[in-house]
Design an enzyme around this catalytic site. Sequence first.
Site, PDB file in Angstrom:
ATOM      1  N   HIS A  67       3.051  -3.248   3.279  1.00  0.00           N
ATOM      2  CA  HIS A  67       2.350  -1.980   3.439  1.00  0.00           C
ATOM      3  C   HIS A  67       0.849  -2.303   3.455  1.00  0.00           C
ATOM      4  CE1 HIS A  67       5.980   0.462   2.343  1.00  0.00           C
ATOM      5  NE2 HIS A  67       6.269  -0.651   1.694  1.00  0.00           N
ATOM      6  N   PHE A  68       0.290  -2.462   4.647  1.00  0.00           N
ATOM      7  CA  PHE A  68      -1.116  -2.843   4.760  1.00  0.00           C
ATOM      8  C   PHE A  68      -2.051  -1.638   4.788  1.00  0.00           C
ATOM      9  CE2 PHE A  68      -0.637  -7.439   6.590  1.00  0.00           C
ATOM     10  CZ  PHE A  68      -0.113  -7.839   5.384  1.00  0.00           C
ATOM     11  N   ARG A  69      -1.491  -0.424   4.689  1.00  0.00           N
ATOM     12  CA  ARG A  69      -2.220   0.808   4.357  1.00  0.00           C
ATOM     13  C   ARG A  69      -3.135   1.364   5.450  1.00  0.00           C
ATOM     14  NH1 ARG A  69       1.190   2.170   0.468  1.00  0.00           N
ATOM     15  NH2 ARG A  69       0.907   1.110  -1.519  1.00  0.00           N
ATOM     16  N   ASN A  99       4.579   4.232   6.313  1.00  0.00           N
ATOM     17  CA  ASN A  99       4.080   5.307   5.437  1.00  0.00           C
ATOM     18  C   ASN A  99       2.576   5.195   5.246  1.00  0.00           C
ATOM     19  OD1 ASN A  99       5.239   2.977   4.094  1.00  0.00           O
ATOM     20  ND2 ASN A  99       4.753   3.949   2.151  1.00  0.00           N
ATOM     21  N   HIS A 183      15.148   2.070   2.705  1.00  0.00           N
ATOM     22  CA  HIS A 183      14.813   2.147   1.284  1.00  0.00           C
ATOM     23  C   HIS A 183      15.862   3.067   0.679  1.00  0.00           C
ATOM     24  CE1 HIS A 183      11.679   2.821  -2.087  1.00  0.00           C
ATOM     25  NE2 HIS A 183      12.821   3.342  -2.488  1.00  0.00           N
ATOM     26  N   HIS A 241      14.595  -4.457  -0.294  1.00  0.00           N
ATOM     27  CA  HIS A 241      14.299  -4.649  -1.730  1.00  0.00           C
ATOM     28  C   HIS A 241      15.467  -4.294  -2.656  1.00  0.00           C
ATOM     29  CE1 HIS A 241      13.266  -0.486  -1.048  1.00  0.00           C
ATOM     30  NE2 HIS A 241      11.988  -0.688  -0.801  1.00  0.00           N
ATOM     31  N   ASP A 314       7.460  -6.576  -0.142  1.00  0.00           N
ATOM     32  CA  ASP A 314       7.110  -5.168  -0.351  1.00  0.00           C
ATOM     33  C   ASP A 314       5.671  -5.057  -0.853  1.00  0.00           C
ATOM     34  OD1 ASP A 314       7.342  -2.413  -0.372  1.00  0.00           O
ATOM     35  OD2 ASP A 314       8.422  -2.324  -2.278  1.00  0.00           O
ATOM     36  N   HIS A 318      -2.397  -0.855  -4.458  1.00  0.00           N
ATOM     37  CA  HIS A 318      -3.053   0.336  -4.985  1.00  0.00           C
ATOM     38  C   HIS A 318      -4.273  -0.118  -5.771  1.00  0.00           C
ATOM     39  CE1 HIS A 318       0.290   3.059  -4.079  1.00  0.00           C
ATOM     40  NE2 HIS A 318       1.114   2.166  -4.597  1.00  0.00           N
TER      41      HIS A 318
END
Length: 449
Positions: A67-69, A99, A183, A241, A314, A318
């Site tokens: 998740h590189f955002r 996401n 997921h 995961h 994963d 944050h």
Amino acid sequence: MNGILIKNALIINEGKRFVGSVTVRDEKIERIVAGKNALNGLEEKEYRVIDADGLWLVPGCIDDQVHFREPGLTYKADIASESRAAAAGGVTSFMDMPNTKPQTVTLEALKWKYDRAAEVSAANYAFYLGATNDNADELRKADYGRICGVKVFMGSSTGNMLVDDKETLKRIFSEVPAIIAVHAEKEEIIKRNREYYTGRFGKDLPVMFHPLIRSAEACYASSSEAVELAVKYGARLHILHLSTGKEVSLLDNAPLAGKRITGEVCVHHLFFDDNDYARYGNRIKWNPAIKSCGDRTALINAVNGNRIDIVATDHAPHLLSEKEGNCLTAASGGPLVQHSLLVMAELAAKGVFSMEKVVEKMAHAPAVLFGVEKRGFIREGYYADLVLLNPDKPYTVTRENILSKCGWSPFEGHKFPCSVTTTVINGTVVYDNGSFNSSFRGKPLSFKR
């Protein structure tokens, strides 16, 4: 000089290890020759020579879940920063999740990500198209020669991307001609557990309650539902995961190339168990939760026994401020991509895995499972995605050498027994002993299915 000669490395590849040398030219692996000093007579003026005596040479890792955002959450990570962290950790290709803000649930949003990665990514890249309860038409129009797969949240992890409509799930599993990566956590069970524990102990629950709320039961109920759908409609299912021993029973150890249902485990579920919450607190809070020592042991055995096919991260950064709070309020997820290969190499040093198994699960298997073209192996004619490890040079994680934009790691202060010295991507030295080739850009992965 337009080539690279890596000489006298211990090459670990395809279940074997031998001392040898590799030449690289025009992005590809040109020659692989076994034996000490086997290529000493080569015209070295044509090559940049890397003396790898005492080092391990392995294929670059392919991380199938990060998740590189970007876009929308770039205050804590972005494609540029996290792909540099990946390269420094020996991850030469990544597959990024949908996401973001906006979510990657349209072909337009997907194209934006590919265009952005072409501008800034220090590693090779691919992106998932996310499923929702109402975007089945977008999924049908996608070009799955360029897309790694479709991501389905069969749990509550990511807001309105939860897919819980039975007719939508039927369409996805019966119509998508590519990998469906899920997921899997059952929302109803999570909600019931949350109500039970808050009713009994109040809302200020410490993180030790996280695996009780997002329980093994919640994971198995959802994973088994996904398997049932895949079997019914002949879909190609990949369960992300895995965190419980019970879920392992849903998988078999048949040869990977023929499997229709596969599984992934992440490094944190192999390294930590619920005894570690007392020390690390919210820094190891993930969804699905890190669970018991027994679950960890079962996952390790499933990797060694080939019931679990891929080891990934994963990676989900944050800010530390977002990780504050209690079990119900602290953000789930953290940065891992810079240290995942080192985690697995440490477990190998402890005898948990062999390095051959590490290479299989982090490089070979992702390439085979997703049909990644000409990557994941040290083979002549394949892209030169290569990593040199120094097994005799420990690496201590500090705040200063963390490259993820969020600026922290659950491994701060930890000394790994080996280190990544050099990463070659598409035949170019991108990372070398702490220095980066800042002009390099990765390529989009292509898939043959």
